[in-house]
Motif scaffolding. Structure first.
Motif, PDB file in Angstrom:
ATOM      1  N   VAL A  61       0.844  -1.208   0.000  1.00 46.42           N
ATOM      2  CA  VAL A  61       0.000   0.000   0.000  1.00 46.42           C
ATOM      3  C   VAL A  61       0.874   1.250   0.000  1.00 46.42           C
ATOM      4  CG1 VAL A  61      -1.662   1.352   1.332  1.00 46.42           C
ATOM      5  CG2 VAL A  61      -1.940  -1.136   1.120  1.00 46.42           C
ATOM      6  N   VAL A  62       1.909   1.231   0.841  1.00 46.46           N
ATOM      7  CA  VAL A  62       2.821   2.383   0.905  1.00 46.46           C
ATOM      8  C   VAL A  62       3.516   2.589  -0.431  1.00 46.46           C
ATOM      9  CG1 VAL A  62       4.914   3.292   1.995  1.00 46.46           C
ATOM     10  CG2 VAL A  62       3.167   2.165   3.393  1.00 46.46           C
ATOM     11  N   GLY A  63       3.858   1.485  -1.094  1.00 47.49           N
ATOM     12  CA  GLY A  63       4.575   1.578  -2.354  1.00 47.49           C
ATOM     13  C   GLY A  63       3.705   1.968  -3.541  1.00 47.49           C
ATOM     14  N   THR A  64       2.388   1.769  -3.448  1.00 47.46           N
ATOM     15  CA  THR A  64       1.491   2.139  -4.556  1.00 47.46           C
ATOM     16  C   THR A  64       0.785   3.463  -4.254  1.00 47.46           C
ATOM     17  OG1 THR A  64      -0.208   0.704  -3.552  1.00 47.46           O
ATOM     18  CG2 THR A  64       1.108  -0.211  -5.349  1.00 47.46           C
ATOM     19  N   ASN A  65      -0.141   3.443  -3.307  1.00 47.37           N
ATOM     20  CA  ASN A  65      -0.826   4.680  -2.932  1.00 47.37           C
ATOM     21  C   ASN A  65       0.169   5.738  -2.467  1.00 47.37           C
ATOM     22  OD1 ASN A  65      -2.980   2.738  -3.012  1.00 47.37           O
ATOM     23  ND2 ASN A  65      -4.230   4.201  -1.883  1.00 47.37           N
ATOM     24  N   GLY A  66       1.116   5.310  -1.623  1.00 44.79           N
ATOM     25  CA  GLY A  66       2.085   6.256  -1.076  1.00 44.79           C
ATOM     26  C   GLY A  66       2.908   6.936  -2.151  1.00 44.79           C
ATOM     27  N   LEU A  67       3.368   6.173  -3.125  1.00 44.69           N
ATOM     28  CA  LEU A  67       4.176   6.747  -4.201  1.00 44.69           C
ATOM     29  C   LEU A  67       3.358   7.726  -5.035  1.00 44.69           C
ATOM     30  CD1 LEU A  67       6.788   6.873  -5.830  1.00 44.69           C
ATOM     31  CD2 LEU A  67       5.988   4.877  -7.134  1.00 44.69           C
ATOM     32  N   ALA A  68       2.125   7.323  -5.378  1.00 47.66           N
ATOM     33  CA  ALA A  68       1.266   8.198  -6.174  1.00 47.66           C
ATOM     34  C   ALA A  68       0.968   9.496  -5.426  1.00 47.66           C
ATOM     35  CB  ALA A  68      -0.041   7.474  -6.511  1.00 47.66           C
ATOM     36  N   GLU A  69       0.646   9.375  -4.147  1.00 49.73           N
ATOM     37  CA  GLU A  69       0.313  10.563  -3.353  1.00 49.73           C
ATOM     38  C   GLU A  69       1.529  11.460  -3.155  1.00 49.73           C
ATOM     39  OE1 GLU A  69      -1.391   8.838   0.132  1.00 49.73           O
ATOM     40  OE2 GLU A  69      -3.213   8.180  -0.927  1.00 49.73           O
ATOM     41  N   THR A  70       2.707  10.867  -3.071  1.00 53.31           N
ATOM     42  CA  THR A  70       3.933  11.656  -2.916  1.00 53.31           C
ATOM     43  C   THR A  70       4.205  12.487  -4.156  1.00 53.31           C
ATOM     44  OG1 THR A  70       4.903  10.028  -1.403  1.00 53.31           O
ATOM     45  CG2 THR A  70       6.427  11.520  -2.522  1.00 53.31           C
ATOM     46  N   VAL A  71       4.070  11.875  -5.328  1.00 55.88           N
ATOM     47  CA  VAL A  71       4.299  12.601  -6.586  1.00 55.88           C
ATOM     48  C   VAL A  71       3.270  13.721  -6.748  1.00 55.88           C
ATOM     49  CG1 VAL A  71       4.275  12.412  -9.098  1.00 55.88           C
ATOM     50  CG2 VAL A  71       5.384  10.634  -7.721  1.00 55.88           C
ATOM     51  N   ILE A  72       1.992  13.400  -6.484  1.00 53.98           N
ATOM     52  CA  ILE A  72       0.932  14.406  -6.616  1.00 53.98           C
ATOM     53  C   ILE A  72       1.167  15.567  -5.654  1.00 53.98           C
ATOM     54  CG2 ILE A  72      -1.535  14.835  -6.237  1.00 53.98           C
ATOM     55  CD1 ILE A  72      -1.999  11.939  -7.235  1.00 53.98           C
ATOM     56  N   ALA A  73       1.522  15.255  -4.410  1.00 54.42           N
ATOM     57  CA  ALA A  73       1.749  16.305  -3.407  1.00 54.42           C
ATOM     58  C   ALA A  73       2.931  17.177  -3.794  1.00 54.42           C
ATOM     59  CB  ALA A  73       1.985  15.674  -2.041  1.00 54.42           C
ATOM     60  N   ALA A  74       4.016  16.560  -4.274  1.00 55.21           N
ATOM     61  CA  ALA A  74       5.200  17.331  -4.658  1.00 55.21           C
ATOM     62  C   ALA A  74       4.868  18.312  -5.787  1.00 55.21           C
ATOM     63  CB  ALA A  74       6.319  16.386  -5.090  1.00 55.21           C
ATOM     64  N   VAL A  75       4.135  17.841  -6.774  1.00 62.49           N
ATOM     65  CA  VAL A  75       3.796  18.680  -7.935  1.00 62.49           C
ATOM     66  C   VAL A  75       2.828  19.797  -7.545  1.00 62.49           C
ATOM     67  CG1 VAL A  75       2.661  18.707 -10.184  1.00 62.49           C
ATOM     68  CG2 VAL A  75       4.247  16.861  -9.613  1.00 62.49           C
ATOM     69  N   LEU A  76       1.753  19.436  -6.838  1.00 61.22           N
ATOM     70  CA  LEU A  76       0.733  20.434  -6.498  1.00 61.22           C
ATOM     71  C   LEU A  76       1.234  21.462  -5.486  1.00 61.22           C
ATOM     72  CD1 LEU A  76      -2.563  18.317  -6.304  1.00 61.22           C
ATOM     73  CD2 LEU A  76      -1.765  19.809  -8.134  1.00 61.22           C
ATOM     74  N   VAL A  77       1.948  21.010  -4.474  1.00 63.59           N
ATOM     75  CA  VAL A  77       2.460  21.954  -3.471  1.00 63.59           C
ATOM     76  C   VAL A  77       3.470  22.907  -4.110  1.00 63.59           C
ATOM     77  CG1 VAL A  77       3.831  22.164  -1.363  1.00 63.59           C
ATOM     78  CG2 VAL A  77       2.001  20.475  -1.493  1.00 63.59           C
ATOM     79  N   ALA A  78       4.323  22.385  -4.984  1.00 59.30           N
ATOM     80  CA  ALA A  78       5.291  23.247  -5.662  1.00 59.30           C
ATOM     81  C   ALA A  78       4.597  24.263  -6.561  1.00 59.30           C
ATOM     82  CB  ALA A  78       6.265  22.400  -6.476  1.00 59.30           C
ATOM     83  N   GLY A  79       3.627  23.799  -7.345  1.00 56.85           N
ATOM     84  CA  GLY A  79       2.935  24.688  -8.272  1.00 56.85           C
ATOM     85  C   GLY A  79       2.083  25.735  -7.573  1.00 56.85           C
ATOM     86  N   ILE A  80       1.262  25.292  -6.634  1.00 59.51           N
ATOM     87  CA  ILE A  80       0.364  26.228  -5.939  1.00 59.51           C
ATOM     88  C   ILE A  80       1.145  27.113  -4.971  1.00 59.51           C
ATOM     89  CG2 ILE A  80      -1.629  26.403  -4.392  1.00 59.51           C
ATOM     90  CD1 ILE A  80      -2.543  23.676  -5.500  1.00 59.51           C
ATOM     91  N   GLY A  81       2.107  26.515  -4.269  1.00 65.72           N
ATOM     92  CA  GLY A  81       2.901  27.291  -3.322  1.00 65.72           C
ATOM     93  C   GLY A  81       3.698  28.395  -3.990  1.00 65.72           C
TER      94      GLY A  81
END
Length: 213
Positions: free
Chosen positions: A182-202
């Protein structure tokens, strides 16, 4: 801006991010379908609020994240809701466990604290470089997502291992592997999404906040 105006602005931003957390948490907007899995975006406003407002307000937003999770799992229970609400009995029991509140709140509060230190630390290392700010924001976003998924799943493993095995129909000694999956699938996807969105919006929100300060 004087101190009163700054506090008022920060309270308004806190209310705005809180509203976003509730909208995402109580509607399908908080989940992004990625084929076989769904990635949550609930931690995004918490991380952004943490970076913009500091760890104290971030912790408050994290607590709201936990509250939304508690309400959602209590009113619309799913297979694992026993791990997030003491009002939902675990398999084989007649009552819920107060330990579920640890899983529901502690990781989410930390999501509102740790990314601020990651962002500030990287900015100091880069001496406030505007070019490096995107990297700092992306790393802060990634740290929040990793913390959320990793700590939630770790706590489920240590606190509800038997119940998790029961609802998934697997042996108890197989739970560790499933949790890592779960960490390797959901976790990886959520990490990439968070990195992109936080960088862009921030990158858009931080200059606006600085100008108004």
């Amino acid at each position: 801006m004087n101190r009163t105006s700054v506090k008022y602005r920060d309270f308004v931003l806190l209310a705005l991010f809180t509203a976003i957390v509730f909208v995402l948490g109580l509607t399908p907007l908080g989940m992004i379908p990625l084929g076989l899995i769904k990635a949550t975006t609930l931690h995004i406003p918490v991380i952004l609020g943490c970076i913009l407002l500091g760890p104290k307000y971030g912790a408050a937003l994290g607590a709201m994240f936990g509250l939304v999770s508690f309400l959602s799992n209590t009113t619309q229970p799913a297979v694992l809701s026993f791990a997030f609400s003491p009002l939902i009995p675990a398999p084989g029991t007649t009552s819920g466990s107060p330990l579920s509140l640890v899983i529901c709140f502690v990781p989410r509060i930390l999501v509102g604290i740790v990314p601020w230190f990651v962002y500030q630390g990287l900015q100091k290392l880069q001496k406030g470089s505007s070019r490096g700010e995107i990297l700092s924001l992306a790393a802060a976003g990634a740290s929040g997502a990793i913390l959320n998924t990793g700590l939630v799943m770790s706590l489920i493993y240590f606190l509800f291992r038997d119940a998790y095995a029961s609802v998934n129909g697997i042996p108890v000694d197989a739970v560790a592997g499933v949790v890592m999956g779960v960490v390797g699938t959901n976790g990886l996807a959520e990490t990439v999404i968070a990195a992109v969105l936080v960088a862009g919006i921030g990158k858009v929100l931080l200059p606006l906040k600085r100008r108004k300060s």
